[in-house]
Design a protein around this motif. Structure first.
Motif, PDB file in Angstrom:
ATOM      1  N   THR A   8       0.810  -1.228   0.000  1.00 42.27           N
ATOM      2  CA  THR A   8       0.000   0.000   0.000  1.00 42.27           C
ATOM      3  C   THR A   8       0.841   1.275   0.000  1.00 42.27           C
ATOM      4  OG1 THR A   8      -0.112  -0.150   2.393  1.00 42.27           O
ATOM      5  CG2 THR A   8      -1.957  -1.087   1.175  1.00 42.27           C
ATOM      6  N   LYS A  10       3.712   4.104  -1.289  1.00 44.54           N
ATOM      7  CA  LYS A  10       4.121   4.677  -2.571  1.00 44.54           C
ATOM      8  C   LYS A  10       5.467   4.121  -3.004  1.00 44.54           C
ATOM      9  CE  LYS A  10       5.837   9.021  -4.508  1.00 44.54           C
ATOM     10  NZ  LYS A  10       5.495   8.851  -5.911  1.00 44.54           N
ATOM     11  N   GLY A  11       5.643   3.917  -4.295  1.00 47.84           N
ATOM     12  CA  GLY A  11       6.960   3.550  -4.808  1.00 47.84           C
ATOM     13  C   GLY A  11       7.006   2.377  -5.765  1.00 47.84           C
ATOM     14  N   LYS A  12       5.863   1.762  -6.035  1.00 50.82           N
ATOM     15  CA  LYS A  12       5.864   0.549  -6.871  1.00 50.82           C
ATOM     16  C   LYS A  12       6.185   0.877  -8.335  1.00 50.82           C
ATOM     17  CE  LYS A  12       1.698  -0.037  -5.231  1.00 50.82           C
ATOM     18  NZ  LYS A  12       1.693   0.956  -4.141  1.00 50.82           N
ATOM     19  N   THR A  14       7.294   3.716  -9.529  1.00 51.90           N
ATOM     20  CA  THR A  14       8.552   4.451  -9.665  1.00 51.90           C
ATOM     21  C   THR A  14       9.766   3.529  -9.483  1.00 51.90           C
ATOM     22  OG1 THR A  14       8.154   5.256  -7.426  1.00 51.90           O
ATOM     23  CG2 THR A  14       7.738   6.791  -9.211  1.00 51.90           C
ATOM     24  N   GLU A 101       0.319  -2.086 -12.688  1.00 53.35           N
ATOM     25  CA  GLU A 101      -1.024  -2.290 -12.101  1.00 53.35           C
ATOM     26  C   GLU A 101      -1.617  -3.670 -12.406  1.00 53.35           C
ATOM     27  OE1 GLU A 101      -1.752  -0.611  -9.769  1.00 53.35           O
ATOM     28  OE2 GLU A 101      -1.707   1.545 -10.082  1.00 53.35           O
ATOM     29  N   GLU A 152       3.275   1.529   3.726  1.00 46.78           N
ATOM     30  CA  GLU A 152       3.163   2.961   4.000  1.00 46.78           C
ATOM     31  C   GLU A 152       3.526   3.244   5.446  1.00 46.78           C
ATOM     32  OE1 GLU A 152      -0.676   4.943   3.265  1.00 46.78           O
ATOM     33  OE2 GLU A 152      -0.054   6.307   4.861  1.00 46.78           O
ATOM     34  N   ASP A 168       4.142  12.278  -8.351  1.00 44.77           N
ATOM     35  CA  ASP A 168       3.135  11.242  -8.156  1.00 44.77           C
ATOM     36  C   ASP A 168       2.537  10.732  -9.453  1.00 44.77           C
ATOM     37  OD1 ASP A 168       3.015  11.095  -5.223  1.00 44.77           O
ATOM     38  OD2 ASP A 168       2.447  13.203  -5.397  1.00 44.77           O
TER      39      ASP A 168
HETATM   40  P1  ATP Z   1       4.226   5.657  -7.582  1.00 45.41           P
HETATM   41  O1  ATP Z   1       3.665   5.671  -8.992  1.00 45.41           O
HETATM   42  O2  ATP Z   1       4.349   7.028  -7.044  1.00 45.41           O
HETATM   43  O3  ATP Z   1       5.465   4.828  -7.461  1.00 45.41           O
HETATM   44  P2  ATP Z   1       2.673   3.468  -6.593  1.00 45.41           P
HETATM   45  O4  ATP Z   1       2.831   2.853  -7.931  1.00 45.41           O
HETATM   46  O5  ATP Z   1       3.349   2.782  -5.455  1.00 45.41           O
HETATM   47  O6  ATP Z   1       3.118   4.989  -6.649  1.00 45.41           O
HETATM   48  P3  ATP Z   1      -0.215   3.307  -6.899  1.00 45.41           P
HETATM   49  O7  ATP Z   1      -1.022   2.380  -6.089  1.00 45.41           O
HETATM   50  O8  ATP Z   1       0.030   2.952  -8.335  1.00 45.41           O
HETATM   51  O9  ATP Z   1       1.163   3.590  -6.137  1.00 45.41           O
HETATM   52  O10 ATP Z   1      -0.875   4.745  -6.797  1.00 45.41           O
HETATM   53  C1  ATP Z   1      -0.401   5.795  -7.555  1.00 45.41           C
HETATM   54  C2  ATP Z   1      -0.722   7.135  -6.954  1.00 45.41           C
HETATM   55  O11 ATP Z   1      -1.261   7.037  -5.648  1.00 45.41           O
HETATM   56  C3  ATP Z   1       0.512   8.025  -6.787  1.00 45.41           C
HETATM   57  O12 ATP Z   1       0.089   9.331  -7.001  1.00 45.41           O
HETATM   58  C4  ATP Z   1       0.926   7.819  -5.373  1.00 45.41           C
HETATM   59  O13 ATP Z   1       1.604   8.939  -4.784  1.00 45.41           O
HETATM   60  C5  ATP Z   1      -0.389   7.625  -4.698  1.00 45.41           C
HETATM   61  N1  ATP Z   1      -0.213   6.742  -3.548  1.00 45.41           N
HETATM   62  C6  ATP Z   1       0.573   5.659  -3.466  1.00 45.41           C
HETATM   63  N2  ATP Z   1       0.525   5.114  -2.227  1.00 45.41           N
HETATM   64  C7  ATP Z   1      -0.331   5.887  -1.530  1.00 45.41           C
HETATM   65  C8  ATP Z   1      -0.815   5.867  -0.169  1.00 45.41           C
HETATM   66  N3  ATP Z   1      -0.421   4.935   0.692  1.00 45.41           N
HETATM   67  N4  ATP Z   1      -1.706   6.833   0.202  1.00 45.41           N
HETATM   68  C9  ATP Z   1      -2.109   7.770  -0.665  1.00 45.41           C
HETATM   69  N5  ATP Z   1      -1.697   7.852  -1.942  1.00 45.41           N
HETATM   70  C10 ATP Z   1      -0.820   6.924  -2.373  1.00 45.41           C
END
Ligand code: ATP
Ligand code: MG
Length: 169
Positions: A8, A10-12, A14, A101, A152, A168
């Motif tokens: 859950t 952020k960072g997947k 990226t 995704e 997170e 983001d």
């Molecule tokens: P990123 O693309 O930044 O690496 P992600 O791939 O880990 O993020 P996703 O589930 O694909 O995360 O969601 C993408 C968007 O949601 C991004 O704008 C990211 O900042 C935001 N996001 C990711 N994790 C969270 C969280 N725990 N709470 C709120 N927003 C989030």
């Protein structure tokens, strides 16, 4: 090998893009198929135009997906995206193939997990495959060579700071 970035935090996506950058240093090419998405304003979509080693195909549409009751159009787009992914993996269309995704697509049963897992198990030696998204199913985790669970600890979203350009999206 098969890598899975889930959880859950952020960072997947990226992290997967970071692998693409690193791979390019060795002349390797990356293809990213973004499920559930079609937005040319994403930083990675803008960047792709200037990066010969990085190809992005957004195989979703620019609309909110209802995971509880997905629209047939979204299901069809997931199916078509997966067919494209299989073709790319089989033909070694790139050295690194990011299925962005895909984890959530499987978790919400928009594609049958068993079919996807069977294919990836058989073909994961062809190229480096990275899947991203929350809720990676256990069957996928089982066949992966590497799984990272982003957790997170803090996210500025909870302070009311929404998605920022270039950071983001
Ligand atoms: P990123 O693309 O930044 O690496 P992600 O791939 O880990 O993020 P996703 O589930 O694909 O995360 O969601 C993408 C968007 O949601 C991004 O704008 C990211 O900042 C935001 N996001 C990711 N994790 C969270 C969280 N725990 N709470 C709120 N927003 C989030
Ligand atoms: Mg993501």
């Amino acid at each position: 090998m098969l890598q899975v970035y889930t959880g859950t935090g952020k960072g997947k996506t990226t992290a997967a893009l970071g692998v693409a950058l690193r791979a390019s240093g060795y002349g390797m090419k990356t293809l990213m198929l973004s499920f559930l998405k079609d937005d040319p304003e994403y930083g990675e979509a803008r960047a792709a135009k200037n990066l010969p080693w990085f190809t992005l195909r957004q195989v979703g549409r620019d609309a909110f997906v209802n995971f509880h009751n997905p629209d047939p159009v979204d299901l069809k787009m997931c199916r078509d995206g997966w067919e494209e992914a299989k073709e790319a993996i089989s033909s070694h269309a790139a050295d690194v193939i990011i299925l962005d995704e895909l984890n959530i697509v499987l978790a919400t049963q928009m594609l049958p997990t068993q079919e996807v897992v069977d294919f990836l198990r058989e073909h994961k030696n062809n190229v480096e495959v990275i899947t991203t998204g929350r809720g990676a199913p256990e069957e996928l985790i089982k066949i992966a060579d590497l799984v990272t669970d982003m957790s997170e600890v803090k996210h500025y979203f909870h302070k009311g700071i929404s998605s920022r350009n270039g950071i983001d999206h």
